[in-house]
Scaffold this motif. Structure first.
Motif, PDB file in Angstrom:
ATOM      1  N   ASP A 157       0.848  -1.193   0.000  1.00 39.74           N
ATOM      2  CA  ASP A 157       0.000   0.000   0.000  1.00 39.74           C
ATOM      3  C   ASP A 157       0.881   1.239   0.000  1.00 39.74           C
ATOM      4  O   ASP A 157       2.037   1.199   0.451  1.00 39.74           O
ATOM      5  CB  ASP A 157      -0.877   0.045   1.260  1.00 39.74           C
ATOM      6  CG  ASP A 157      -2.005  -0.971   1.237  1.00 39.74           C
ATOM      7  OD1 ASP A 157      -2.490  -1.300   0.134  1.00 39.74           O
ATOM      8  OD2 ASP A 157      -2.403  -1.425   2.320  1.00 39.74           O
ATOM      9  N   LEU A 158       0.332   2.351  -0.481  1.00 39.03           N
ATOM     10  CA  LEU A 158       1.039   3.622  -0.390  1.00 39.03           C
ATOM     11  C   LEU A 158       0.877   4.135   1.031  1.00 39.03           C
ATOM     12  O   LEU A 158      -0.244   4.305   1.518  1.00 39.03           O
ATOM     13  CB  LEU A 158       0.485   4.644  -1.381  1.00 39.03           C
ATOM     14  CG  LEU A 158       1.176   6.014  -1.312  1.00 39.03           C
ATOM     15  CD1 LEU A 158       2.624   5.911  -1.796  1.00 39.03           C
ATOM     16  CD2 LEU A 158       0.405   7.048  -2.118  1.00 39.03           C
ATOM     17  N   VAL A 161      -3.505   1.155  -3.678  1.00 38.71           N
ATOM     18  CA  VAL A 161      -3.188   1.576  -5.042  1.00 38.71           C
ATOM     19  C   VAL A 161      -4.077   0.745  -5.951  1.00 38.71           C
ATOM     20  O   VAL A 161      -3.932  -0.475  -6.027  1.00 38.71           O
ATOM     21  CB  VAL A 161      -1.693   1.369  -5.354  1.00 38.71           C
ATOM     22  CG1 VAL A 161      -1.372   1.859  -6.755  1.00 38.71           C
ATOM     23  CG2 VAL A 161      -0.828   2.069  -4.305  1.00 38.71           C
ATOM     24  N   LEU A 184       5.895   2.409  -0.399  1.00 41.97           N
ATOM     25  CA  LEU A 184       5.026   1.278  -0.715  1.00 41.97           C
ATOM     26  C   LEU A 184       5.430   0.154   0.233  1.00 41.97           C
ATOM     27  O   LEU A 184       6.539  -0.379   0.134  1.00 41.97           O
ATOM     28  CB  LEU A 184       5.198   0.860  -2.177  1.00 41.97           C
ATOM     29  CG  LEU A 184       4.598   1.836  -3.180  1.00 41.97           C
ATOM     30  CD1 LEU A 184       5.082   1.529  -4.584  1.00 41.97           C
ATOM     31  CD2 LEU A 184       3.070   1.809  -3.115  1.00 41.97           C
ATOM     32  N   VAL A 234       7.299   9.086   1.081  1.00 47.64           N
ATOM     33  CA  VAL A 234       6.197   8.137   1.152  1.00 47.64           C
ATOM     34  C   VAL A 234       6.783   6.775   0.814  1.00 47.64           C
ATOM     35  O   VAL A 234       7.919   6.679   0.360  1.00 47.64           O
ATOM     36  CB  VAL A 234       5.066   8.531   0.180  1.00 47.64           C
ATOM     37  CG1 VAL A 234       4.531   9.917   0.515  1.00 47.64           C
ATOM     38  CG2 VAL A 234       5.525   8.460  -1.277  1.00 47.64           C
ATOM     39  N   ILE A 241      -1.547   4.919  -9.359  1.00 47.04           N
ATOM     40  CA  ILE A 241      -0.090   5.057  -9.377  1.00 47.04           C
ATOM     41  C   ILE A 241       0.339   6.287 -10.174  1.00 47.04           C
ATOM     42  O   ILE A 241       1.401   6.851  -9.909  1.00 47.04           O
ATOM     43  CB  ILE A 241       0.574   3.764  -9.898  1.00 47.04           C
ATOM     44  CG1 ILE A 241       2.068   3.755  -9.536  1.00 47.04           C
ATOM     45  CG2 ILE A 241       0.347   3.588 -11.389  1.00 47.04           C
ATOM     46  CD1 ILE A 241       2.737   2.411  -9.751  1.00 47.04           C
ATOM     47  N   PHE A 286       1.681   9.345  -8.333  1.00 48.87           N
ATOM     48  CA  PHE A 286       2.921   9.238  -7.547  1.00 48.87           C
ATOM     49  C   PHE A 286       4.062  10.068  -8.112  1.00 48.87           C
ATOM     50  O   PHE A 286       5.077  10.264  -7.453  1.00 48.87           O
ATOM     51  CB  PHE A 286       3.393   7.788  -7.476  1.00 48.87           C
ATOM     52  CG  PHE A 286       2.469   6.850  -6.732  1.00 48.87           C
ATOM     53  CD1 PHE A 286       1.276   7.266  -6.191  1.00 48.87           C
ATOM     54  CD2 PHE A 286       2.826   5.537  -6.590  1.00 48.87           C
ATOM     55  CE1 PHE A 286       0.448   6.386  -5.512  1.00 48.87           C
ATOM     56  CE2 PHE A 286       2.016   4.641  -5.909  1.00 48.87           C
ATOM     57  CZ  PHE A 286       0.818   5.078  -5.380  1.00 48.87           C
ATOM     58  N   ALA A 302       7.771  -2.869  -6.566  1.00 50.98           N
ATOM     59  CA  ALA A 302       7.499  -1.444  -6.794  1.00 50.98           C
ATOM     60  C   ALA A 302       8.101  -0.978  -8.119  1.00 50.98           C
ATOM     61  O   ALA A 302       7.427  -0.302  -8.906  1.00 50.98           O
ATOM     62  CB  ALA A 302       8.048  -0.615  -5.636  1.00 50.98           C
ATOM     63  N   ARG A 360       9.993   7.622 -10.854  1.00 56.10           N
ATOM     64  CA  ARG A 360      10.011   7.572  -9.388  1.00 56.10           C
ATOM     65  C   ARG A 360      11.380   7.978  -8.871  1.00 56.10           C
ATOM     66  O   ARG A 360      12.406   7.623  -9.439  1.00 56.10           O
ATOM     67  CB  ARG A 360       9.673   6.167  -8.901  1.00 56.10           C
ATOM     68  CG  ARG A 360       9.651   6.076  -7.377  1.00 56.10           C
ATOM     69  CD  ARG A 360       8.972   4.811  -6.923  1.00 56.10           C
ATOM     70  NE  ARG A 360       9.831   3.658  -7.032  1.00 56.10           N
ATOM     71  CZ  ARG A 360      10.113   2.829  -6.031  1.00 56.10           C
ATOM     72  NH1 ARG A 360       9.575   3.022  -4.850  1.00 56.10           N
ATOM     73  NH2 ARG A 360      10.878   1.797  -6.220  1.00 56.10           N
ATOM     74  N   PHE A 379      10.354   8.888  -2.381  1.00 54.55           N
ATOM     75  CA  PHE A 379      10.036   7.562  -1.859  1.00 54.55           C
ATOM     76  C   PHE A 379      11.107   7.037  -0.903  1.00 54.55           C
ATOM     77  O   PHE A 379      12.300   7.247  -1.105  1.00 54.55           O
ATOM     78  CB  PHE A 379       9.858   6.551  -2.997  1.00 54.55           C
ATOM     79  CG  PHE A 379       8.469   6.541  -3.537  1.00 54.55           C
ATOM     80  CD1 PHE A 379       7.546   5.609  -3.080  1.00 54.55           C
ATOM     81  CD2 PHE A 379       8.070   7.480  -4.469  1.00 54.55           C
ATOM     82  CE1 PHE A 379       6.251   5.617  -3.556  1.00 54.55           C
ATOM     83  CE2 PHE A 379       6.776   7.482  -4.948  1.00 54.55           C
ATOM     84  CZ  PHE A 379       5.861   6.559  -4.490  1.00 54.55           C
TER      85      PHE A 379
END
Length: 198
Positions: free
Chosen positions: A73-74, A163, A146, A144, A90, A93, A111, A122, A98
């Protein structure tokens, strides 16, 4: 073994194995290169078996038995603009910083594959091998993440969002070399693992 395998009670499994087979020396270690490092150690005959997470094609020379699955999950700080939502695509994002595991870890591979499939860039600004520490970095506003659902609770000052448009299934496997017969001790561990999952 992987550093985080909470959905499978590894200490209980190993404790039961030790009680049933007290003459077998158990040596448990985490590999700093993640699941890919564990696969390499199996292929190089440095390990008999390993708990790994490997998305995508199965590596040559390795037999995998799926043990459990968790969804990533985010996870955002409680005061993040996304925190009040339940789901997020997604594509939203892009531009976020991250927190993630290093390359070679199964959750990082899941991910990375999801971002590549969605063609979303990302930026990983914090790498850590410990899921609990990842939550702390998120809680303190450093990015943040995942993360698997089992690693996050609301009391931690973070929010977890589903997500809804990406494959973020994080599967854990028992890995053994395909080209050699497991030792008697390894076969006993495999049998006990199956018993625990039944």
């Amino acid at each position: 073994m992987m550093t985080s395998v909470r959905p499978l009670d590894v200490p209980a499994l190993l404790g039961e194995f030790h009680r049933r087979h007290p003459g077998v020396l158990l040596q448990i270690s985490a590999v700093p290169t993640g699941s890919q490092g564990l696969v390499d150690a199996l292929l190089e005959r440095r390990l008999d078996l390993a708990l790994v997470s490997l998305p995508g094609p199965r590596p040559a020379g390795i037999t995998l038995t799926e043990l459990t699955t968790s969804v990533l999950d985010l996870v955002v700080p409680a005061d993040h603009p996304l925190a009040k939502r339940r789901t997020v695509p997604i594509t939203e994002f892009a531009g976020l910083d991250f927190v993630d595991s290093p390359v070679g870890y199964g959750n990082r591979a899941v991910a990375d594959r999801a971002f590549a499939a969605a063609s979303v860039p990302r930026r990983v600004t914090v790498e850590t091998t410990d899921l609990a520490t990842s939550v702390a970095y998120v809680q303190n506003g450093l990015g943040v993440a995942l993360l698997p659902r089992f690693a996050v609770s609301e009391e931690q000052g973070v929010a977890a969002l589903t997500v809804d448009d990406a494959d973020l299934d994080w599967r854990m496997f028992l890995a053994v070399p395909s080209e050699r017969t497991p030792s008697a001790a390894a076969r006993a561990m495999i049998a006990l693992g199956r018993e625990f999952l039944a």
